[in-house]
Write a protein that holds these residues in place. Structure first.
Motif, PDB file in Angstrom:
ATOM      1  N   LEU A   1      14.759  -4.196   1.812  1.00 51.36           N
ATOM      2  CA  LEU A   1      14.862  -3.410   3.030  1.00 51.36           C
ATOM      3  C   LEU A   1      13.805  -3.838   4.039  1.00 51.36           C
ATOM      4  O   LEU A   1      12.771  -4.406   3.676  1.00 51.36           O
ATOM      5  N   MET A   2      14.052  -3.537   5.303  1.00 52.17           N
ATOM      6  CA  MET A   2      12.997  -3.690   6.284  1.00 52.17           C
ATOM      7  C   MET A   2      11.886  -2.692   5.938  1.00 52.17           C
ATOM      8  O   MET A   2      12.154  -1.601   5.431  1.00 52.17           O
ATOM      9  N   PRO A   3      10.623  -3.060   6.191  1.00 53.18           N
ATOM     10  CA  PRO A   3       9.511  -2.224   5.715  1.00 53.18           C
ATOM     11  C   PRO A   3       9.545  -0.769   6.176  1.00 53.18           C
ATOM     12  O   PRO A   3       9.216   0.134   5.396  1.00 53.18           O
ATOM     13  N   ASP A   4       9.948  -0.507   7.426  1.00 50.00           N
ATOM     14  CA  ASP A   4       9.992   0.886   7.869  1.00 50.00           C
ATOM     15  C   ASP A   4      11.077   1.663   7.138  1.00 50.00           C
ATOM     16  O   ASP A   4      10.895   2.834   6.788  1.00 50.00           O
ATOM     17  N   ASP A   5      12.209   1.000   6.865  1.00 48.72           N
ATOM     18  CA  ASP A   5      13.264   1.660   6.089  1.00 48.72           C
ATOM     19  C   ASP A   5      12.793   1.913   4.655  1.00 48.72           C
ATOM     20  O   ASP A   5      13.114   2.953   4.064  1.00 48.72           O
TER      21      ASP A   5
ATOM     22  N   ILE B   1       0.996   3.655  -0.269  1.00 46.25           N
ATOM     23  CA  ILE B   1       1.659   2.558   0.439  1.00 46.25           C
ATOM     24  C   ILE B   1       0.592   1.565   0.873  1.00 46.25           C
ATOM     25  O   ILE B   1      -0.396   1.941   1.512  1.00 46.25           O
ATOM     26  N   VAL B   2       0.797   0.294   0.530  1.00 45.15           N
ATOM     27  CA  VAL B   2      -0.171  -0.755   0.880  1.00 45.15           C
ATOM     28  C   VAL B   2       0.578  -1.927   1.485  1.00 45.15           C
ATOM     29  O   VAL B   2       1.551  -2.432   0.902  1.00 45.15           O
ATOM     30  N   THR B   3       0.124  -2.382   2.653  1.00 43.48           N
ATOM     31  CA  THR B   3       0.743  -3.549   3.296  1.00 43.48           C
ATOM     32  C   THR B   3      -0.065  -4.794   2.957  1.00 43.48           C
ATOM     33  O   THR B   3      -1.285  -4.827   3.111  1.00 43.48           O
ATOM     34  N   LEU B   4       0.658  -5.838   2.507  1.00 43.78           N
ATOM     35  CA  LEU B   4       0.024  -7.069   2.017  1.00 43.78           C
ATOM     36  C   LEU B   4       0.659  -8.322   2.595  1.00 43.78           C
ATOM     37  O   LEU B   4       0.349  -9.434   2.151  1.00 43.78           O
ATOM     38  N   SER B   5       1.555  -8.194   3.564  1.00 46.84           N
ATOM     39  CA  SER B   5       2.430  -9.318   3.914  1.00 46.84           C
ATOM     40  C   SER B   5       1.758 -10.423   4.718  1.00 46.84           C
ATOM     41  O   SER B   5       2.302 -11.529   4.807  1.00 46.84           O
ATOM     42  N   HIS B   6       0.588 -10.153   5.328  1.00 45.06           N
ATOM     43  CA  HIS B   6      -0.061 -11.114   6.243  1.00 45.06           C
ATOM     44  C   HIS B   6       0.790 -11.386   7.480  1.00 45.06           C
ATOM     45  O   HIS B   6       0.525 -12.341   8.215  1.00 45.06           O
ATOM     46  N   ASP B   7       1.811 -10.586   7.716  1.00 50.17           N
ATOM     47  CA  ASP B   7       2.698 -10.742   8.869  1.00 50.17           C
ATOM     48  C   ASP B   7       2.631  -9.441   9.659  1.00 50.17           C
ATOM     49  O   ASP B   7       3.134  -8.408   9.201  1.00 50.17           O
ATOM     50  N   PRO B   8       1.996  -9.455  10.837  1.00 47.68           N
ATOM     51  CA  PRO B   8       1.847  -8.213  11.596  1.00 47.68           C
ATOM     52  C   PRO B   8       3.161  -7.490  11.854  1.00 47.68           C
ATOM     53  O   PRO B   8       3.200  -6.254  11.864  1.00 47.68           O
ATOM     54  N   LYS B   9       4.247  -8.243  12.045  1.00 49.16           N
ATOM     55  CA  LYS B   9       5.525  -7.582  12.316  1.00 49.16           C
ATOM     56  C   LYS B   9       5.960  -6.745  11.123  1.00 49.16           C
ATOM     57  O   LYS B   9       6.418  -5.614  11.277  1.00 49.16           O
ATOM     58  N   GLN B  10       5.810  -7.303   9.919  1.00 47.94           N
ATOM     59  CA  GLN B  10       6.198  -6.567   8.717  1.00 47.94           C
ATOM     60  C   GLN B  10       5.248  -5.387   8.475  1.00 47.94           C
ATOM     61  O   GLN B  10       5.679  -4.259   8.228  1.00 47.94           O
ATOM     62  N   ASP B  11       3.958  -5.664   8.543  1.00 49.03           N
ATOM     63  CA  ASP B  11       2.977  -4.623   8.245  1.00 49.03           C
ATOM     64  C   ASP B  11       3.046  -3.469   9.249  1.00 49.03           C
ATOM     65  O   ASP B  11       2.985  -2.290   8.867  1.00 49.03           O
TER      66      ASP B  11
ATOM     67  N   LEU C   1       5.561  -2.456  11.066  1.00 44.97           N
ATOM     68  CA  LEU C   1       6.756  -1.648  10.850  1.00 44.97           C
ATOM     69  C   LEU C   1       6.507  -0.613   9.759  1.00 44.97           C
ATOM     70  O   LEU C   1       6.849   0.562   9.900  1.00 44.97           O
ATOM     71  N   ALA C   2       5.921  -1.071   8.645  1.00 44.12           N
ATOM     72  CA  ALA C   2       5.656  -0.159   7.538  1.00 44.12           C
ATOM     73  C   ALA C   2       4.634   0.902   7.928  1.00 44.12           C
ATOM     74  O   ALA C   2       4.824   2.097   7.660  1.00 44.12           O
ATOM     75  N   LEU C   3       3.555   0.490   8.566  1.00 42.85           N
ATOM     76  CA  LEU C   3       2.475   1.422   8.883  1.00 42.85           C
ATOM     77  C   LEU C   3       2.883   2.448   9.932  1.00 42.85           C
ATOM     78  O   LEU C   3       2.452   3.604   9.880  1.00 42.85           O
ATOM     79  N   SER C   4       3.707   2.042  10.903  1.00 44.14           N
ATOM     80  CA  SER C   4       4.136   2.989  11.929  1.00 44.14           C
ATOM     81  C   SER C   4       4.919   4.134  11.319  1.00 44.14           C
ATOM     82  O   SER C   4       4.891   5.267  11.832  1.00 44.14           O
ATOM     83  N   GLU C   5       5.584   3.875  10.197  1.00 45.69           N
ATOM     84  CA  GLU C   5       6.317   4.936   9.497  1.00 45.69           C
ATOM     85  C   GLU C   5       5.410   5.655   8.494  1.00 45.69           C
ATOM     86  O   GLU C   5       5.445   6.878   8.365  1.00 45.69           O
TER      87      GLU C   5
END
Length: 323
Positions: free
Chosen positions: A217-221, A234-244, A246-250
């Motif tokens: 899924l997309m990270p926010d979903d 929830i921990v973001t590890l992707s090194h990709d600001p777009k992915q991280d 999305l997850a963090l905004s949710e």
């Protein structure tokens, strides 16, 4: 006081064994740790079940307290019609004799179990994925099953002992790779369900961990569907600001008990500005642990995973800044 223990796989295994004993017309005593003083190896909420012949499952001390309880239960001293409180350990001499760490002391509650149906009903609800509060009335010995939502894991007052079970703690990792695998392994040892989310084709794991769930899924979903729970980290590890992002905004507006993001202090500062520009409020950003984890001078992926898991554990145990 140690953090209460509740809802672990060990509890479910204990309940399943108790059900088998009761189905075979065995008499069983269920012992609960109510409170501890000093150093004690088992936290409030820990369970021990004793069959009339002395067979046991679970633990309340990791030492000789279990043996003493079994002997007293076999002799008929424990296991009356109403719940009974039992104290173990006062000074270091008795603590040493009972197998407790020096100066440890335990307050225990012993209740007699004689019918399979109440345990079967509890297991049925847990197997259906419910969060269940088991409430023991101290005056009558009656057990009630209530919703566990919004309740503390373990609570004791003058009327009842209540323990919440089910809906295991969950760790959602955004971004796959070696660090995610190390974190997942550590989290599984601590009884977390683990999901690794990475929608990027290049990061699909060719050898996925057997006891970890994976999603594309997309990270926010993923956060909306998998991580929006008070028992989620929830921990973001992707090194990709777009992915991280999305997850963090949710995640930052969710009830998750821990939200962390990998990266340096400079990366964290830039991330904060981006998230503010997306409409998040400063109080939302104050929930973010970034750089994630407790600073231990981490170098490689395993040490970084240890630092992050320590930060998650501190948050789960109600410790501020890991102290």
């Amino acid at each position: 006081m140690p953090i209460a223990e509740s809802g672990s796989p060990a509890d479910l295994e204990l309940l399943a064994q108790v059900r088998r004993w009761l189905a075979a017309d065995e008499r069983v005593a269920l012992v609960t740790v109510l409170q501890t003083w000093g150093s004690s190896p088992r936290p409030p909420g820990a369970w021990l079940a004793i069959r009339r012949d002395g067979a046991m499952v679970g633990s309340v001390s990791g030492g000789c307290v279990e043996q003493a309880l079994a002997e007293r239960y076999r002799s008929g001293e424990l296991g009356g019609p109403f719940p009974a409180r039992v104290d173990f350990g006062v000074d270091w001499l008795e603590a040493n004799r009972l197998g407790l760490p020096c100066g440890g002391r335990l307050a225990l509650m012993v209740e007699a179990l004689s019918a399979e149906a109440p345990i079967a009903a509890l297991l049925k609800r847990l197997e259906a994925g419910e969060l269940v509060a088991r409430r023991l009335c101290l005056r009558t010995g009656e057990v009630s099953l209530l919703s566990g939502v919004g309740r503390p894991d373990f609570a004791v007052d003058a009327q009842a002992v209540t323990k919440v079970l089910g809906t295991a703690w969950h760790l959602l990792l955004i971004g796959d790779g070696q660090l995610a695998r190390n974190l997942a392994r550590m989290a599984r040892l601590l009884d977390y369900r683990v999901t690794i989310c990475d929608p990027r084709d290049l990061f699909a794991d060719p050898a996925p961990l057997a006891d970890v769930a994976y999603c594309r899924l997309m990270p926010d979903d993923a956060v909306r569907h998998l991580g929006a729970s008070p028992r989620s980290a929830i921990v973001t590890l992707s090194h990709d600001p777009k992915q991280d992002d999305l997850a963090l905004s949710e995640a930052l507006t969710s009830p998750a008990f821990y939200i962390g993001a990998l990266g340096s202090k400079a990366t964290a500062a830039a991330r904060r500005e981006r998230l503010l520009s997306l409409g998040l409020e400063p109080e939302h950003l104050d929930r973010l642990d970034a750089p994630a984890g407790i600073p231990i001078g981490s170098k490689g992926p395993a040490e970084i995973a240890l630092s992050i898991m320590a930060g998650i554990t501190a948050a789960r145990n109600g410790r501020v800044d890991g102290v």
